[in-house]
Design a protein around this motif. Structure first.
Motif, PDB file in Angstrom:
ATOM      1  N   LEU A 174      50.394 102.241 -79.633  1.00 19.47           N
ATOM      2  CA  LEU A 174      50.112 102.345 -81.063  1.00 19.47           C
ATOM      3  C   LEU A 174      50.584 101.058 -81.738  1.00 19.47           C
ATOM      4  O   LEU A 174      50.026 100.624 -82.748  1.00 19.47           O
ATOM      5  CB  LEU A 174      50.810 103.568 -81.655  1.00 19.47           C
ATOM      6  N   ASN A 175      51.651 100.460 -81.188  1.00 19.47           N
ATOM      7  CA  ASN A 175      52.054  99.085 -81.496  1.00 19.47           C
ATOM      8  C   ASN A 175      52.036  98.322 -80.177  1.00 19.47           C
ATOM      9  O   ASN A 175      52.584  98.809 -79.186  1.00 19.47           O
ATOM     10  CB  ASN A 175      53.472  99.017 -82.075  1.00 19.47           C
ATOM     11  N   ASP A 176      51.434  97.159 -80.145  1.00 20.47           N
ATOM     12  CA  ASP A 176      51.442  96.373 -78.917  1.00 20.47           C
ATOM     13  C   ASP A 176      52.776  95.659 -78.761  1.00 20.47           C
ATOM     14  O   ASP A 176      53.254  95.012 -79.706  1.00 20.47           O
ATOM     15  CB  ASP A 176      50.310  95.342 -78.929  1.00 20.47           C
ATOM     16  N   PRO A 177      53.417  95.750 -77.584  1.00 23.58           N
ATOM     17  CA  PRO A 177      54.625  94.962 -77.346  1.00 23.58           C
ATOM     18  C   PRO A 177      54.324  93.473 -77.458  1.00 23.58           C
ATOM     19  O   PRO A 177      53.191  93.038 -77.214  1.00 23.58           O
ATOM     20  CB  PRO A 177      55.008  95.332 -75.905  1.00 23.58           C
ATOM     21  N   THR A 178      55.327  92.695 -77.801  1.00 21.79           N
ATOM     22  CA  THR A 178      55.156  91.240 -77.842  1.00 21.79           C
ATOM     23  C   THR A 178      55.053  90.690 -76.425  1.00 21.79           C
ATOM     24  O   THR A 178      54.170  89.884 -76.127  1.00 21.79           O
ATOM     25  CB  THR A 178      56.333  90.590 -78.584  1.00 21.79           C
ATOM     26  N   THR A 179      55.961  91.122 -75.556  1.00 25.17           N
ATOM     27  CA  THR A 179      55.900  90.760 -74.134  1.00 25.17           C
ATOM     28  C   THR A 179      56.395  91.946 -73.311  1.00 25.17           C
ATOM     29  O   THR A 179      57.005  92.877 -73.834  1.00 25.17           O
ATOM     30  CB  THR A 179      56.767  89.526 -73.803  1.00 25.17           C
ATOM     31  N   GLY A 180      56.159  91.882 -71.999  1.00 24.19           N
ATOM     32  CA  GLY A 180      56.621  92.929 -71.099  1.00 24.19           C
ATOM     33  C   GLY A 180      55.476  93.545 -70.333  1.00 24.19           C
ATOM     34  O   GLY A 180      54.325  93.083 -70.389  1.00 24.19           O
ATOM     35  N   LYS A 181      55.783  94.609 -69.626  1.00 19.57           N
ATOM     36  CA  LYS A 181      54.791  95.285 -68.801  1.00 19.57           C
ATOM     37  C   LYS A 181      55.010  96.791 -68.877  1.00 19.57           C
ATOM     38  O   LYS A 181      56.148  97.267 -68.832  1.00 19.57           O
ATOM     39  CB  LYS A 181      54.888  94.816 -67.341  1.00 19.57           C
ATOM     40  N   ILE A 182      53.915  97.547 -69.008  1.00 18.37           N
ATOM     41  CA  ILE A 182      53.955  99.009 -68.990  1.00 18.37           C
ATOM     42  C   ILE A 182      52.977  99.472 -67.930  1.00 18.37           C
ATOM     43  O   ILE A 182      51.754  99.315 -68.080  1.00 18.37           O
ATOM     44  CB  ILE A 182      53.581  99.610 -70.355  1.00 18.37           C
ATOM     45  N   ASP A 183      53.496 100.003 -66.850  1.00 19.65           N
ATOM     46  CA  ASP A 183      52.668 100.474 -65.745  1.00 19.65           C
ATOM     47  C   ASP A 183      52.500 101.986 -65.860  1.00 19.65           C
ATOM     48  O   ASP A 183      53.491 102.717 -65.873  1.00 19.65           O
ATOM     49  CB  ASP A 183      53.335 100.115 -64.412  1.00 19.65           C
TER      50      ASP A 183
END
Length: 340
Positions: A78-87
């Motif tokens: 719903l908000n995009d992270p600035t950086t990182g990974k979501i698997d």
């Protein structure tokens, strides 16, 4: 708890400011709190990594402004992270297209928020059936499924009521039924009970536990209430200033807080409903009989009277073997704290 990982989050950052992406590149993806402050950026989520296991209730908690709600909004994009990974089940959600995200939310994710978000011009049946209508199911099929969910949350007989005719607890039940109608694999709840009166809130927590025993969903639940967290959670993640400062079972957080911030949350926690006999038992000094033994996994509140009434230490049993002993002093220390 199932050991299969449903969601894997790695090094998540959500930065608010003029140009978050350039800011993160400048500091090689790991700015310090001082860097954020100096350049007037807000680190709502800062380098957070954790797993969500299939079938568990993972509760994320913290004070207002700690980043817990921003974190759940990042996981659901719903908000995009600035950086990182979501698997999610082997797929990087940050690489998902808008169409793929829509399909995930329609078929795989259920969401319940503090504001019930019911459609005021639709009755209970139509509200619960709404996500199935969005999916394109024919009216008889979606209404049959909606009635099943309405019965599951104990609102049968109120299908034709409108939201304004329902109590707060009943409205939240409608929201829960609606989120379950799509048969989600993962259920996200952001402070779902915090707007309710205390008695209704306790009732809804019990209802939530009942539903989870039936449905065995994978759940990420946001709250600021430690009592609620220990009542519902398999594991608790505590956030402060955008960072996850401890992630563990309620028992380990109460017995071994990572720092003073966590200790303050758990200071008045009801040990009798959290701590197990296993955590307070002493090692065996010599072979003893299992007679009159106590289950290692029992909560201390359930067996306190038996231990306090005993004149000698009692054996602690696990897998039909004596694995330790528990005595009156250990029980008293655990229930009331050790003498200074």
């Amino acid at each position: 708890m199932n050991s299969d990982v449903k969601i894997k989050c790695r090094n998540l950052w959500k930065i608010f400011g003029a140009d978050p992406e350039s800011f993160m590149q400048k500091y090689k993806g790991n700015p310090s709190p001082q860097d954020l402050s100096n350049e007037k950026y807000i680190g709502a989520v800062q380098d957070v990594s954790f797993d969500v296991h299939a079938g568990e209730i993972l509760i994320i908690m913290g004070l207002s402004g700690s980043g817990k709600s921003t974190l759940i909004r990042c996981i659901t994009r719903l908000n995009d992270p600035t950086t990182g990974k979501i698997d999610y089940e082997g797929k990087d959600l940050l690489e998902a297209t808008a169409e793929e995200l829509i399909e995930l939310r329609r078929h795989k994710m259920g969401m319940v928020f503090q504001s019930f978000g019911l459609l005021p011009h639709r009755d209970v049946l139509s509200n619960v059936a709404f996500p199935l209508e969005v999916q394109g199911l024919k009216k008889p099929e979606r209404e049959a499924k909606a009635r099943e969910m309405i019965e599951l949350v104990g609102l049968q007989g109120r299908e034709s009521y409108f939201p304004r005719e329902l109590s707060g607890g009943q409205q939240q039940r409608v929201g829960i039924a609606r989120s379950l109608a799509v048969g989600p694999d993962v259920w996200f709840l952001d402070e779902p009970f915090s707007a309710l009166d205390p008695l209704i809130r306790a009732e809804m927590q019990d209802e939530f536990i009942r539903l989870q025993k039936l449905l065995k969903k994978t759940i990420v639940f946001i709250t600021h209430d430690f009592e609620e967290a220990v009542k519902l959670a398999d594991r608790i993640g505590i956030m402060k200033d955008g960072r996850m400062v401890q992630l563990d079972t309620p028992e380990q957080i109460v017995l071994h807080p990572a720092n003073e911030y966590v200790a303050e949350f758990s200071r008045n926690a009801p040990h009798e409903r959290i701590v197990t006999v296993r955590a307070i038992m002493q090692p065996i000094e010599h072979e003893i009989s299992a007679e009159n033994g106590i289950d290692a996994g029992a909560l201390i509140g359930k067996v306190a009277k038996k231990v306090l009434d005993a004149s000698e230490p009692l054996p602690v049993i696990e897998n039909e073997k004596v694995v330790g002993t528990v005595d009156r002093k250990a029980m008293m220390d655990s229930l009331f704290g050790q003498d200074e």
